[in-house]
Write a protein that holds these residues in place. Structure first.
Motif, mmCIF file in Angstrom:
data_model
loop_
_atom_site.group_PDB
_atom_site.id
_atom_site.type_symbol
_atom_site.label_atom_id
_atom_site.label_comp_id
_atom_site.label_asym_id
_atom_site.label_seq_id
_atom_site.Cartn_x
_atom_site.Cartn_y
_atom_site.Cartn_z
ATOM 1 N N ALA A 453 18.940 2.035 -22.425
ATOM 2 C CA ALA A 453 20.116 2.531 -23.153
ATOM 3 C C ALA A 453 20.370 1.787 -24.452
ATOM 4 O O ALA A 453 21.031 2.320 -25.346
ATOM 5 C CB ALA A 453 21.352 2.459 -22.266
ATOM 6 N N TRP A 454 19.878 0.549 -24.543
ATOM 7 C CA TRP A 454 20.069 -0.200 -25.788
ATOM 8 C C TRP A 454 18.954 -1.216 -25.956
ATOM 9 O O TRP A 454 18.207 -1.531 -25.030
ATOM 10 C CB TRP A 454 21.424 -0.885 -25.816
ATOM 11 N N LYS A 455 18.841 -1.716 -27.172
ATOM 12 C CA LYS A 455 17.894 -2.773 -27.502
ATOM 13 C C LYS A 455 18.668 -4.012 -27.924
ATOM 14 O O LYS A 455 19.760 -3.910 -28.480
ATOM 15 C CB LYS A 455 16.961 -2.346 -28.646
ATOM 16 N N GLY A 456 18.099 -5.180 -27.661
ATOM 17 C CA GLY A 456 18.707 -6.430 -28.084
ATOM 18 C C GLY A 456 17.974 -7.012 -29.275
ATOM 19 O O GLY A 456 17.121 -6.374 -29.890
ATOM 20 N N GLY A 457 18.308 -8.253 -29.600
ATOM 21 C CA GLY A 457 17.618 -8.943 -30.689
ATOM 22 C C GLY A 457 17.937 -8.370 -32.052
ATOM 23 O O GLY A 457 19.020 -7.826 -32.290
ATOM 24 N N ALA A 458 16.965 -8.464 -32.965
ATOM 25 C CA ALA A 458 17.173 -8.010 -34.340
ATOM 26 C C ALA A 458 17.439 -6.511 -34.418
ATOM 27 O O ALA A 458 18.109 -6.035 -35.332
ATOM 28 C CB ALA A 458 15.956 -8.369 -35.189
ATOM 29 N N ALA A 459 16.906 -5.759 -33.462
ATOM 30 C CA ALA A 459 17.090 -4.299 -33.444
ATOM 31 C C ALA A 459 18.258 -3.885 -32.564
ATOM 32 O O ALA A 459 18.315 -2.742 -32.111
ATOM 33 C CB ALA A 459 15.809 -3.627 -32.964
ATOM 34 N N LYS A 460 19.204 -4.797 -32.315
ATOM 35 C CA LYS A 460 20.287 -4.534 -31.371
ATOM 36 C C LYS A 460 21.009 -3.229 -31.695
ATOM 37 O O LYS A 460 21.419 -2.991 -32.829
ATOM 38 C CB LYS A 460 21.284 -5.689 -31.383
ATOM 39 N N GLY A 461 21.169 -2.432 -30.662
ATOM 40 C CA GLY A 461 21.893 -1.173 -30.835
ATOM 41 C C GLY A 461 21.542 -0.180 -29.758
ATOM 42 O O GLY A 461 20.538 -0.305 -29.056
ATOM 43 N N GLY A 462 22.399 0.831 -29.619
ATOM 44 C CA GLY A 462 22.168 1.882 -28.648
ATOM 45 C C GLY A 462 20.995 2.760 -29.044
ATOM 46 O O GLY A 462 20.723 2.962 -30.231
ATOM 47 N N THR A 463 20.309 3.278 -28.043
ATOM 48 C CA THR A 463 19.146 4.138 -28.293
ATOM 49 C C THR A 463 19.467 5.625 -28.161
ATOM 50 O O THR A 463 18.699 6.463 -28.618
ATOM 51 C CB THR A 463 18.024 3.812 -27.292
ATOM 52 N N GLY A 464 20.565 5.949 -27.499
ATOM 53 C CA GLY A 464 20.862 7.358 -27.239
ATOM 54 C C GLY A 464 20.112 7.932 -26.055
ATOM 55 O O GLY A 464 20.250 9.114 -25.742
ATOM 56 N N ARG A 465 19.336 7.116 -25.374
ATOM 57 C CA ARG A 465 18.632 7.598 -24.195
ATOM 58 C C ARG A 465 19.574 7.606 -22.992
ATOM 59 O O ARG A 465 20.493 6.779 -22.938
ATOM 60 C CB ARG A 465 17.422 6.694 -23.899
ATOM 61 N N PRO A 466 19.404 8.529 -22.038
ATOM 62 C CA PRO A 466 18.357 9.552 -21.946
ATOM 63 C C PRO A 466 18.841 10.943 -22.355
ATOM 64 O O PRO A 466 18.614 11.928 -21.648
ATOM 65 C CB PRO A 466 18.027 9.521 -20.456
ATOM 66 N N VAL A 467 19.526 11.076 -23.492
ATOM 67 C CA VAL A 467 20.006 12.386 -23.936
ATOM 68 C C VAL A 467 18.839 13.362 -24.066
ATOM 69 O O VAL A 467 18.930 14.523 -23.643
ATOM 70 C CB VAL A 467 20.768 12.261 -25.263
ATOM 71 N N GLY A 468 17.728 12.913 -24.652
ATOM 72 C CA GLY A 468 16.582 13.803 -24.821
ATOM 73 C C GLY A 468 16.082 14.345 -23.499
ATOM 74 O O GLY A 468 15.854 15.558 -23.335
ATOM 75 N N LEU A 469 15.907 13.459 -22.528
ATOM 76 C CA LEU A 469 15.466 13.862 -21.195
ATOM 77 C C LEU A 469 16.423 14.886 -20.606
ATOM 78 O O LEU A 469 16.007 15.945 -20.097
ATOM 79 C CB LEU A 469 15.364 12.627 -20.305
ATOM 80 N N LEU A 470 17.710 14.606 -20.642
ATOM 81 C CA LEU A 470 18.697 15.460 -19.998
ATOM 82 C C LEU A 470 18.794 16.825 -20.665
ATOM 83 O O LEU A 470 18.895 17.863 -19.994
ATOM 84 C CB LEU A 470 20.061 14.776 -19.992
ATOM 85 N N VAL A 471 18.758 16.857 -21.989
ATOM 86 C CA VAL A 471 18.858 18.140 -22.691
ATOM 87 C C VAL A 471 17.621 18.988 -22.421
ATOM 88 O O VAL A 471 17.724 20.204 -22.171
ATOM 89 C CB VAL A 471 19.079 17.937 -24.198
ATOM 90 N N HIS A 472 16.442 18.389 -22.454
ATOM 91 C CA HIS A 472 15.226 19.142 -22.129
ATOM 92 C C HIS A 472 15.309 19.699 -20.710
ATOM 93 O O HIS A 472 14.926 20.853 -20.462
ATOM 94 C CB HIS A 472 13.997 18.245 -22.280
ATOM 95 N N TYR A 473 15.806 18.888 -19.782
ATOM 96 C CA TYR A 473 15.953 19.350 -18.402
ATOM 97 C C TYR A 473 16.906 20.537 -18.324
ATOM 98 O O TYR A 473 16.613 21.560 -17.690
ATOM 99 C CB TYR A 473 16.451 18.198 -17.525
#
Length: 505
Positions: A453-473
């Motif tokens: 759901a998110w990344k830490g470190g220098a790229a810290k932030g939400g990923t928006g997952r798993p919206v893609g999976l759910l919408v395709h489903y």
């Protein structure tokens, strides 16, 4: 961002007026006689360009090319994964302040799913969080033209990609907001705003309504916070009233201190992302508003904070859930399952065709799967297959995990019907077994997104997952309603050139 789709062969792409032209060059590229094809062929011959995804060659004011900036990017075999990697390699060029309009052109055949992947990659590359910055720069890249040999052949995938991109961005935006800017009340306001779209409704239950529903487990988690809880109920009605809905339940812990079982201070700021499941449900509804599929969907979000104060639930306390089961709270930092269990019980009133919960639930799932795949637990084979296939198609993959009945043994309690934790070993599985007690015979799946759901470190932030999976489903179910999952035997273990315009805002 706004996207255009148009028929744009390489022979005319050189004349496209834009600030940046990206040409996706596949393996086995066969040049024509036009100037751009000749340039690509020469770069390949001189080994200045490779078709391996991620490799690219940047040029400025290339002869016979209208765009000031030109990037020739290797696109591998042209698959969705390779196209995504190619555009990720061009992210720096796409974020250049002078680039306000770009064109992405497929130099070879364009697979429909690859076009959708291109839209998603472009939206991801251009996203920038600005909500709480005092001097935030507006997004530079405002419009992208996606050029393909035949626009009609990929139109459906393009529209789907723009819809998913809008949902992912909405989920990222709410996940990224600090906890004081994303309280349960503000999440409810966001849901109400979404419900202004056609075919949507929103109902928000406050503390009094939740108490009347008997959600004692949910209320116990919320009572240590000054912020009042909200139980958010969203409805999308794209099919007939007699069509059973898919119900999505998203964990909405807007900040998680761990409660009395308080977390270490290091990286606790990232616990604002503990509402990633709730953000993904909001993102799905944003995509539904854009795509308008023929399906009924209910979204349920139990939203609250998990805070330590004199009223907070304590280790050893016993709470009574909505379905009457009692739970010994052995660890107040295992609060996600305590709010989800009441929402899962509530979901039964909709007689769902399928029930899917999404939660940043366990660190154990991060240990097991890292940040690549979400953990998937399911009691229904058809539902599990649909979700796995949707994740693969969306490049938002999950991995099936076991649900052997024996894993539930560690949840036994001397003082209640069950405990809320079962020890360190198999922690993601025992958490899923806890939730399973509250779904009955409804086809159910649990997505543990703690690692994705998110990344830490220098790229810290939400990923928006798993919206893609759910919408395709959901789109797959909408296209083939006859294969909607039915109650089945539970699986206990697994082996390992007129533009078409759309907007993602």
């Amino acid at each position: 961002m706004n996207f255009d789709l148009k028929t744009l062969p390489l022979s005319t792409a050189a004349a496209e007026k834009c600030d940046l032209l990206v040409v996706l060059v596949p393996e086995g590229f066969k040049p024509a006689s036009d100037a751009l094809s000749t340039l690509v062929a020469h770069a390949l011959k001189q080994a200045d360009l490779e078709t391996k995804p991620g490799k690219h060659l940047s040029l400025y004011q290339a002869p016979a090319v209208a765009a000031r900036r030109l990037v020739l990017a290797g696109a591998g075999n042209g698959s969705p994964r390779h196209v995504r990697q190619a555009l990720q390699g061009c992210a720096a060029a796409l974020k250049t302040p002078q680039v306000k309009r770009a064109a992405i052109v497929f130099a070879g055949a364009a697979q429909p799913d690859a076009v959708g992947a291109a839209v998603m990659a472009l939206a991801d590359a251009s996203y920038a969080y600005t909500a709480t910055k005092s001097k935030a720069e507006p997004r530079m890249l405002g419009r992208v033209t996606v050029g393909v040999p035949d626009a009609a052949a990929v139109r459906e995938a393009f529209v789907r990609g723009t819809g998913v991109a809008a949902g992912v961005e909405f989920a990222r935006e709410w996940a990224n907001r600090p906890a004081n800017h994303a309280t349960p009340t503000l999440l409810a306001d966001a849901a109400k705003a979404l419900a202004k779209a056609s075919n949507m409704q929103c109902k928000v239950h406050g503390p009094a309504e939740v108490a009347r529903l008997g959600m004692g487990s949910f209320m116990a988690v919320a009572r240590g916070s000054e912020e009042p809880l909200r139980f958010i109920e969203l409805h999308y009605s794209g099919a007939g009233k007699g069509v059973a809905p898919v119900v999505l339940v998203g964990k909405g812990i807007t900040f998680d201190t761990g409660g009395i079982s308080i977390k270490p201070a290091a990286e606790m700021d990232e616990m604002k992302f503990d509402m990633g499941g709730a953000a993904s449900v909001l993102g799905v509804f944003k995509a539904l508003a854009e795509l308008k599929p023929a399906i009924n969907v209910v979204g349920l979000i139990p939203a609250c904070e998990n805070m330590p104060d004199g009223r907070a639930v304590k280790p050893g306390d016993v709470v009574t859930t909505m379905n009457g089961l009692t739970v010994e709270v052995l660890n107040t930092d295992a609060e996600g399952r305590l709010v989800l269990c009441d929402a899962l019980t509530y979901a039964a009133r909709f007689k769902p065709a399928a029930l899917v919960d999404i939660a940043t639930l366990t660190g154990a799932c991060v240990v097991a799967l890292g940040g690549l795949r979400s953990g998937l637990f399911a009691t229904d084979e058809a539902l599990a297959r649909q979700l796995e296939q949707a994740g693969d198609a969306a490049l938002d993959p999950c991995w099936r995990m076991p649900l052997d009945d024996e894993y539930a043994d560690s949840l036994k309690s001397n003082f209640a019907d069950l405990g809320n934790v079962g020890g360190r070993a198999g922690g993601a599985i025992t958490a899923a077994k806890f939730l399973q007690r509250f779904v009955g015979d409804t086809p159910w799946a649990h997505l543990d997104i703690a690692g994705t759901a998110w990344k830490g470190g220098a790229a810290k932030g939400g990923t928006g997952r798993p919206v893609g999976l759910l919408v395709h489903y959901l789109l797959d179910v909408a296209r083939t309603p006859a294969v909607a999952p039915k109650a089945a035997g539970r699986r206990t273990a697994t082996a390992g050139s007129k533009p078409v315009r759309a907007a993602a805002r």
